[in-house]
Scaffold this motif. Structure first.
Motif, mmCIF file in Angstrom:
data_model
loop_
_atom_site.group_PDB
_atom_site.id
_atom_site.type_symbol
_atom_site.label_atom_id
_atom_site.label_comp_id
_atom_site.label_asym_id
_atom_site.label_seq_id
_atom_site.Cartn_x
_atom_site.Cartn_y
_atom_site.Cartn_z
ATOM 1 N N GLY A 63 -3.496 12.289 -4.788
ATOM 2 C CA GLY A 63 -3.556 10.741 -4.546
ATOM 3 C C GLY A 63 -4.692 9.971 -5.038
ATOM 4 O O GLY A 63 -4.641 9.201 -5.795
ATOM 5 N N ILE A 64 -5.836 11.130 -4.687
ATOM 6 C CA ILE A 64 -7.245 10.054 -5.120
ATOM 7 C C ILE A 64 -7.392 9.886 -6.600
ATOM 8 O O ILE A 64 -7.495 9.280 -7.544
ATOM 9 C CB ILE A 64 -8.370 10.675 -4.212
ATOM 10 C CG1 ILE A 64 -8.057 10.300 -2.968
ATOM 11 C CG2 ILE A 64 -9.441 9.957 -5.006
ATOM 12 C CD1 ILE A 64 -9.423 11.439 -2.287
ATOM 13 N N LEU A 65 -6.677 11.306 -7.077
ATOM 14 C CA LEU A 65 -6.892 11.383 -8.906
ATOM 15 C C LEU A 65 -5.513 10.327 -9.437
ATOM 16 O O LEU A 65 -6.349 10.516 -10.230
ATOM 17 C CB LEU A 65 -6.311 12.500 -9.495
ATOM 18 C CG LEU A 65 -6.219 13.355 -10.476
ATOM 19 C CD1 LEU A 65 -8.259 13.210 -11.084
ATOM 20 C CD2 LEU A 65 -5.840 14.973 -10.421
ATOM 21 N N VAL A 66 -4.374 10.164 -8.914
ATOM 22 C CA VAL A 66 -3.942 9.338 -9.726
ATOM 23 C C VAL A 66 -4.614 8.224 -9.339
ATOM 24 O O VAL A 66 -4.162 7.304 -10.460
ATOM 25 C CB VAL A 66 -2.959 9.352 -8.344
ATOM 26 C CG1 VAL A 66 -1.275 8.419 -9.143
ATOM 27 C CG2 VAL A 66 -1.813 10.797 -9.073
ATOM 28 N N LYS A 261 -0.823 -2.924 1.043
ATOM 29 C CA LYS A 261 -1.947 -3.203 0.414
ATOM 30 C C LYS A 261 -2.566 -3.683 1.610
ATOM 31 O O LYS A 261 -3.784 -4.421 1.284
ATOM 32 C CB LYS A 261 -1.488 -4.394 -0.203
ATOM 33 C CG LYS A 261 -1.088 -2.741 -1.727
ATOM 34 C CD LYS A 261 -0.839 -4.423 -2.992
ATOM 35 C CE LYS A 261 -0.266 -3.055 -4.240
ATOM 36 N NZ LYS A 261 0.700 -3.928 -5.282
ATOM 37 N N ALA A 262 -1.689 -4.779 2.507
ATOM 38 C CA ALA A 262 -2.101 -6.513 4.034
ATOM 39 C C ALA A 262 -3.219 -4.654 4.729
ATOM 40 O O ALA A 262 -4.134 -5.213 4.967
ATOM 41 C CB ALA A 262 -0.692 -6.053 3.838
ATOM 42 N N TYR A 263 -2.606 -3.894 4.999
ATOM 43 C CA TYR A 263 -3.263 -2.726 6.443
ATOM 44 C C TYR A 263 -4.710 -1.702 5.699
ATOM 45 O O TYR A 263 -5.596 -1.460 6.692
ATOM 46 C CB TYR A 263 -2.369 -2.692 7.200
ATOM 47 C CG TYR A 263 -1.929 -3.378 7.543
ATOM 48 C CD1 TYR A 263 -2.099 -4.469 8.604
ATOM 49 C CD2 TYR A 263 -0.440 -3.311 7.554
ATOM 50 C CE1 TYR A 263 -1.457 -5.148 9.621
ATOM 51 C CE2 TYR A 263 0.262 -5.068 7.942
ATOM 52 C CZ TYR A 263 -0.314 -5.723 9.703
ATOM 53 O OH TYR A 263 0.879 -6.303 9.001
ATOM 54 N N ILE A 264 -4.574 -1.250 4.441
ATOM 55 C CA ILE A 264 -5.287 -0.552 4.318
ATOM 56 C C ILE A 264 -6.264 -0.803 3.365
ATOM 57 O O ILE A 264 -6.297 -1.790 2.362
ATOM 58 C CB ILE A 264 -4.445 0.414 3.664
ATOM 59 C CG1 ILE A 264 -4.128 1.573 5.067
ATOM 60 C CG2 ILE A 264 -5.562 1.568 3.489
ATOM 61 C CD1 ILE A 264 -2.762 2.462 4.059
ATOM 62 N N LYS A 265 -7.794 -1.530 3.386
ATOM 63 C CA LYS A 265 -8.405 -2.029 2.701
ATOM 64 C C LYS A 265 -8.727 -1.491 1.505
ATOM 65 O O LYS A 265 -9.630 -2.083 0.445
ATOM 66 C CB LYS A 265 -9.745 -3.187 3.590
ATOM 67 C CG LYS A 265 -8.904 -4.289 3.941
ATOM 68 C CD LYS A 265 -7.998 -4.223 4.133
ATOM 69 C CE LYS A 265 -7.651 -5.977 4.797
ATOM 70 N NZ LYS A 265 -6.351 -6.890 4.578
ATOM 71 N N ILE A 266 -9.003 -0.584 1.583
ATOM 72 C CA ILE A 266 -9.758 0.653 0.227
ATOM 73 C C ILE A 266 -8.141 0.669 -0.337
ATOM 74 O O ILE A 266 -7.440 1.397 0.515
ATOM 75 C CB ILE A 266 -10.751 1.763 0.976
ATOM 76 C CG1 ILE A 266 -10.940 0.987 2.218
ATOM 77 C CG2 ILE A 266 -11.268 2.312 0.274
ATOM 78 C CD1 ILE A 266 -12.138 2.150 2.734
ATOM 79 N N PRO A 267 -8.521 0.746 -1.560
ATOM 80 C CA PRO A 267 -7.401 1.219 -2.675
ATOM 81 C C PRO A 267 -6.876 2.684 -3.088
ATOM 82 O O PRO A 267 -5.920 2.896 -2.774
ATOM 83 C CB PRO A 267 -7.099 0.379 -3.867
ATOM 84 C CG PRO A 267 -8.585 -0.650 -3.242
ATOM 85 C CD PRO A 267 -9.053 -0.284 -2.511
ATOM 86 N N TRP A 268 -7.800 3.551 -2.812
ATOM 87 C CA TRP A 268 -8.231 4.683 -2.394
ATOM 88 C C TRP A 268 -6.756 5.385 -1.646
ATOM 89 O O TRP A 268 -6.901 6.402 -1.915
ATOM 90 C CB TRP A 268 -9.260 5.198 -3.522
ATOM 91 C CG TRP A 268 -10.276 5.453 -2.535
ATOM 92 C CD1 TRP A 268 -10.941 4.393 -3.169
ATOM 93 C CD2 TRP A 268 -10.855 6.089 -1.775
ATOM 94 N NE1 TRP A 268 -12.392 4.431 -1.884
ATOM 95 C CE2 TRP A 268 -11.284 5.517 -0.729
ATOM 96 C CE3 TRP A 268 -9.823 7.308 -1.062
ATOM 97 C CZ2 TRP A 268 -12.700 6.215 -0.506
ATOM 98 C CZ3 TRP A 268 -11.032 7.580 -0.006
ATOM 99 C CH2 TRP A 268 -11.743 7.513 0.265
ATOM 100 N N ILE A 270 -5.184 5.014 0.073
ATOM 101 C CA ILE A 270 -3.607 4.138 -0.113
ATOM 102 C C ILE A 270 -3.171 5.588 0.224
ATOM 103 O O ILE A 270 -1.734 6.167 0.762
ATOM 104 C CB ILE A 270 -2.889 3.393 -0.485
ATOM 105 C CG1 ILE A 270 -3.536 1.888 0.203
ATOM 106 C CG2 ILE A 270 -1.772 3.018 -0.726
ATOM 107 C CD1 ILE A 270 -2.897 0.477 -0.311
ATOM 108 N N PRO A 271 -2.816 5.957 -1.324
ATOM 109 C CA PRO A 271 -2.134 7.290 -1.807
ATOM 110 C C PRO A 271 -3.128 8.535 -0.862
ATOM 111 O O PRO A 271 -1.618 9.228 -0.272
ATOM 112 C CB PRO A 271 -2.571 7.437 -2.738
ATOM 113 C CG PRO A 271 -3.681 7.076 -3.131
ATOM 114 C CD PRO A 271 -3.860 5.541 -2.384
ATOM 115 N N VAL A 272 -3.919 8.645 -0.133
ATOM 116 C CA VAL A 272 -4.661 9.416 0.564
ATOM 117 C C VAL A 272 -3.592 9.489 2.171
ATOM 118 O O VAL A 272 -2.826 10.289 2.670
ATOM 119 C CB VAL A 272 -5.848 9.149 1.342
ATOM 120 C CG1 VAL A 272 -6.453 9.812 2.081
ATOM 121 C CG2 VAL A 272 -6.703 9.557 0.239
ATOM 122 N N ALA A 273 -3.141 7.669 2.731
ATOM 123 C CA ALA A 273 -2.437 8.076 3.476
ATOM 124 C C ALA A 273 -1.311 8.559 3.398
ATOM 125 O O ALA A 273 -0.120 9.089 4.031
ATOM 126 C CB ALA A 273 -2.486 6.311 4.290
#
Length: 428
Positions: A63-66, A261-268, A270-273
């Protein structure tokens, strides 16, 4: 005078047909070839994932790579299908050519590590980006590029599923709810047919589905009605469920995107989660059947699209909901791929469950769900009815239409494509 005018009109039509054939065939050749490459790579990575199930633990890192691939080279490409549709509605900055390699690579990464995604989105984006590139290189005006982008959608869709007629109509129908534009009818058909020919010429074989149920016109209490009305009633009720499942899928995937987007402030992150959630869900479900495309399973007992057509397969009544959640999380949390093949899975397994509940033909209802859930989620009932005819034959086309049209009405005005415009409301 009238005859001369008529002759001139026919010559003009012939000239336009020849012109668009010349413009469209290069799009079809390039898109058909790239889709063939994509489908071959998809088969390779799906086989690797099934052989090495530990790969799923790399999904958060994938997810980070994407994320970073799109951050470095993506720009507007991350909008995916919506960007192509926006450019058709209102030409702006154009569809970047880099969209094709980006979405191809990131979709392959998603599938290699177990993301639950499809393939239509990738094929459509390949088609749109290549059509946009050709239009730009040729210096075509905005009106022509708009039509060429539609041919790219048709070529990608027709080639990836082996359904050229569906691809052509889908490109016309998906842009707006309630209307179809016919100015691109012939170019889209040419593109879809030639792209499918090119794709299969590379040795790509599409999955074949079969409905063995044979209608009995005498199973009716009205001898002058040549349809099984009781079966038709079951199809209508099932169409309601198909439409509601489409609505659930569309709303869930949009809500996941917005809340992430609203609750996970670090964009990268999001796919990790999202990757972590997919791993946990796999253990909760006790199976890896809901990862990847889901066309085939790892074993004979696996839940898959093909298995849904078999009345003796071991499919849970809630398999459709599991796949719905897996896919909504995968795509809503930033992984790449399409929605349509997972929608086929959701519809086929839901149709299987409804058939057992209603004492109806399992293979027929799996096929109905296959196309109807897709129809509801994309608001393309005509294209999906034609898909039923192309995939399953025309014997049950009335049931295909009833299921798709009913699902379309009960799926509301939302859909999986945010750029799809509402031109005519479903209910006045």
């Amino acid at each position: 005078m009238k005859q001369t005018k008529s002759l001139l009109e026919q010559l003009s039509v012939a000239n336009q047909l020849l012109r668009w054939t010349v413009l469209t065939i290069p799009v079809a050749i390039i898109v058909g070839s790239l889709v063939a490459l994509f489908l071959w790579l998809l088969d390779v990575v799906t086989g690797l994932r099934m052989q090495h199930e530990w790969l799923i633990f790399g999904l958060p890192l994938a997810g980070i790579l994407v994320y970073w691939l799109y951050r470095i080279g993506g720009s507007d490409s991350e909008k995916g299908n919506n960007l192509i549709m926006e450019e058709i509605h209102q030409p702006g900055g154009g569809v970047p050519a880099r969209m094709a390699p980006l979405v191809l690579i990131t979709t392959i990464i998603t599938h290699l590590f177990g993301g639950s995604a499809g393939r239509e989105g990738t094929a459509v984006q390949i088609g749109g980006s290549m059509a946009g590139l050709i239009g730009k290189k040729l210096g075509l005006p905005a009106a022509d590029i708009r039509i060429l982008l539609m041919t790219g959608i048709a070529a990608g869709f027709g080639a990836v599923f082996g359904t050229p007629l569906t691809g052509a109509v889908f490109a016309l129908e998906v842009l707006a709810i309630g209307v179809m534009r016919y100015d691109a009818l012939i170019p889209c058909l040419i593109a879809a047919v030639f792209a499918d020919i090119v794709c299969t010429s590379w040795g790509i074989e599409h999955t074949h589905y079969h409905i063995f149920y044979k209608a009995n016109p005498f199973m009716n209490w009205l001898p002058f009605v040549h349809r099984d009305l009781w079966l038709l009633a079951k199809v209508i009720v099932s169409g309601v469920f198909f439409g509601l499942s489409s609505l659930l899928f569309s709303q869930l995937i949009h809500n996941i995107k917005d809340n992430a987007k609203a609750y996970i402030k670090i964009p990268w992150m999001i796919p990790v989660a999202g990757g972590i959630m997919i791993i946990v869900l796999s253990y909760v479900a006790g199976t890896t059947d809901y990862l990847g495309l889901g066309v085939y399973g790892k074993s004979a007992d696996s839940v898959s699209i093909v298995a849904a057509f078999n009345p003796d397969s071991h499919i849970s009544d809630w398999s459709w909901l599991w796949k719905l959640v897996f896919t909504a999380i995968t795509l809503g949390m930033g992984f790449k791929g399409g929605e349509v093949t997972p929608l086929f899975f959701i519809g086929a397994t839901l149709g299987h469950a409804l058939a057992l509940l209603f004492n109806a033909p399992v293979d027929l209802f799996a096929g109905l769900g296959f196309i109807a859930v897709f129809a509801g989620a994309t608001n393309t009932p005509i294209a999906c009815t034609l898909m039923g005819a192309e995939l399953f034959g025309t014997e049950h086309i009335l049931y295909f239409a009833v299921a798709c049209f009913t699902a379309y009405y009960f799926s509301g005005h939302s859909g999986i494509y945010g750029a799809q415009r509402l031109e005519v409301r479903k209910l006045h």
